[in-house]
Design an enzyme around this catalytic site. Sequence first.
Site, PDB file in Angstrom:
ATOM      1  N   SER A  78      11.437 -34.518  19.604  1.00 48.06           N
ATOM      2  CA  SER A  78      10.359 -34.598  18.634  1.00 48.06           C
ATOM      3  C   SER A  78      10.942 -34.554  17.219  1.00 48.06           C
ATOM      4  O   SER A  78      11.806 -35.359  16.875  1.00 48.06           O
ATOM      5  CB  SER A  78       9.359 -33.456  18.884  1.00 48.06           C
ATOM      6  OG  SER A  78       8.200 -33.604  18.117  1.00 48.06           O
ATOM      7  N   ASP A 127       3.258 -40.197  26.277  1.00 50.10           N
ATOM      8  CA  ASP A 127       3.383 -39.560  24.956  1.00 50.10           C
ATOM      9  C   ASP A 127       2.780 -40.495  23.916  1.00 50.10           C
ATOM     10  O   ASP A 127       3.363 -41.499  23.545  1.00 50.10           O
ATOM     11  CB  ASP A 127       4.861 -39.299  24.655  1.00 50.10           C
ATOM     12  CG  ASP A 127       5.087 -38.615  23.310  1.00 50.10           C
ATOM     13  OD1 ASP A 127       4.096 -38.358  22.585  1.00 50.10           O
ATOM     14  OD2 ASP A 127       6.255 -38.337  22.987  1.00 50.10           O
ATOM     15  N   HIS A 135       3.298 -35.659  25.083  1.00 52.88           N
ATOM     16  CA  HIS A 135       4.438 -35.323  24.231  1.00 52.88           C
ATOM     17  C   HIS A 135       5.177 -34.087  24.736  1.00 52.88           C
ATOM     18  O   HIS A 135       6.395 -33.988  24.593  1.00 52.88           O
ATOM     19  CB  HIS A 135       3.946 -35.099  22.799  1.00 52.88           C
ATOM     20  CG  HIS A 135       5.052 -34.923  21.809  1.00 52.88           C
ATOM     21  ND1 HIS A 135       6.039 -35.867  21.612  1.00 52.88           N
ATOM     22  CD2 HIS A 135       5.346 -33.904  20.949  1.00 52.88           C
ATOM     23  CE1 HIS A 135       6.879 -35.450  20.679  1.00 52.88           C
ATOM     24  NE2 HIS A 135       6.485 -34.256  20.272  1.00 52.88           N
TER      25      HIS A 135
END
Length: 387
Positions: free
Chosen positions: A149, A316, A349
């Site tokens: 991320s 995601d 995610h």
Amino acid sequence: MSFIATPQSMHFDEALPLQSGGSIANYDLAFETYGQLNADKSNAIVVCHALNASHHVAGSYEGQPKSEGWWDNMIGPGKAVDTNQFFVIGINNLGSCFGSTGPMHINPVTDKPYGADFPVVTVEDWVDAQARLLDRLGIHKLAAVLGGSLGGMQALSWSLRYPERMSHAVVVASAPNLNAENIAFNEVARRAIVTDPDFNCGHFYEHGVVPARGLRIARMIGHITYLSDDVMNQKFGRQLRDGLQLKYSTQDVEFQIESYLRYQGEKFSGYFDANTYLLITRALDYFDPARSHGGELTPALAVAQAKFLLVSFTTDWRFAPARSREIVKSLLENNRDVSYAEIDAPHGHDAFLLDDPRYMSVMRSYFEGIAQELKTANRAERTGDAA
């Protein structure tokens, strides 16, 4: 079984120049290390953290049950990133609220908490601070930089700011910049915080209050984006919290998803700092290596020398696979060595933090390859010395 982790801290007197044109001096960086640094200091890996994580990447704190690091399933003895092979370093970013100097700490100029006066920091600033810590540790070249991320953005930035100081970049569930939708989510979360009456223009510490209402809403917004539609429906669907009867109320919690989001928001507001949330989400907004290249990513990545692994997850939608493929395409256009895995995982995610067997297999295989490279290089060096 997790191992015992020991937090450390390093102080820096000298000023760190920031992308904003400002600087910060007299700051501390919190960090942890796992494994042993080899004789030529070639087996070090930096792990970069995401929004609400920290330097506590793996292991547990002695005497503290349920204190496992946020990537403990990935990093440790015999795990995908094997600390029997690597010396792993987790560093808490400047501006955080988990040990490194941040808005809640005392500004040496005013003898009051920095609050809103803490300088705006960027992904590039964090990378520069991490590089300084490595200088102190005597580590001049990394085996790899790894992050998921926002941490993946830092790994990418490392390859551009210090291309000669790393051999591999592992970028998981990330993107080359935020799209408009992601910036919008961040802005709504920030507005929830700054419009909380207890925010006090960012100087709430002096008033003995916390903008908890704003933090709760910000976290609720974030959690919606971390989960896939499938997982949210599977976990909660339209289940009611109390039996089968509607209360016909606009104020009560009726659906299980409402209860879950409120719980997550309440928990978050008890440990995270509001100013830190503003700083980190703005750093996310600002990250854009292509900005100084007319919006073109390929020339922006031309300076990278590392080998790359990129991993994305099909569900995601915060950092969709198409964003990782943008990076892959630009790296290939620069003739870089790139591996790419797109994992069909249902978790959204958050998948980069979870134990999907295919994901773990990809990571294990890649890091085993890095370990083999190090062994081959060490054998070649010994053979050369003997000759």
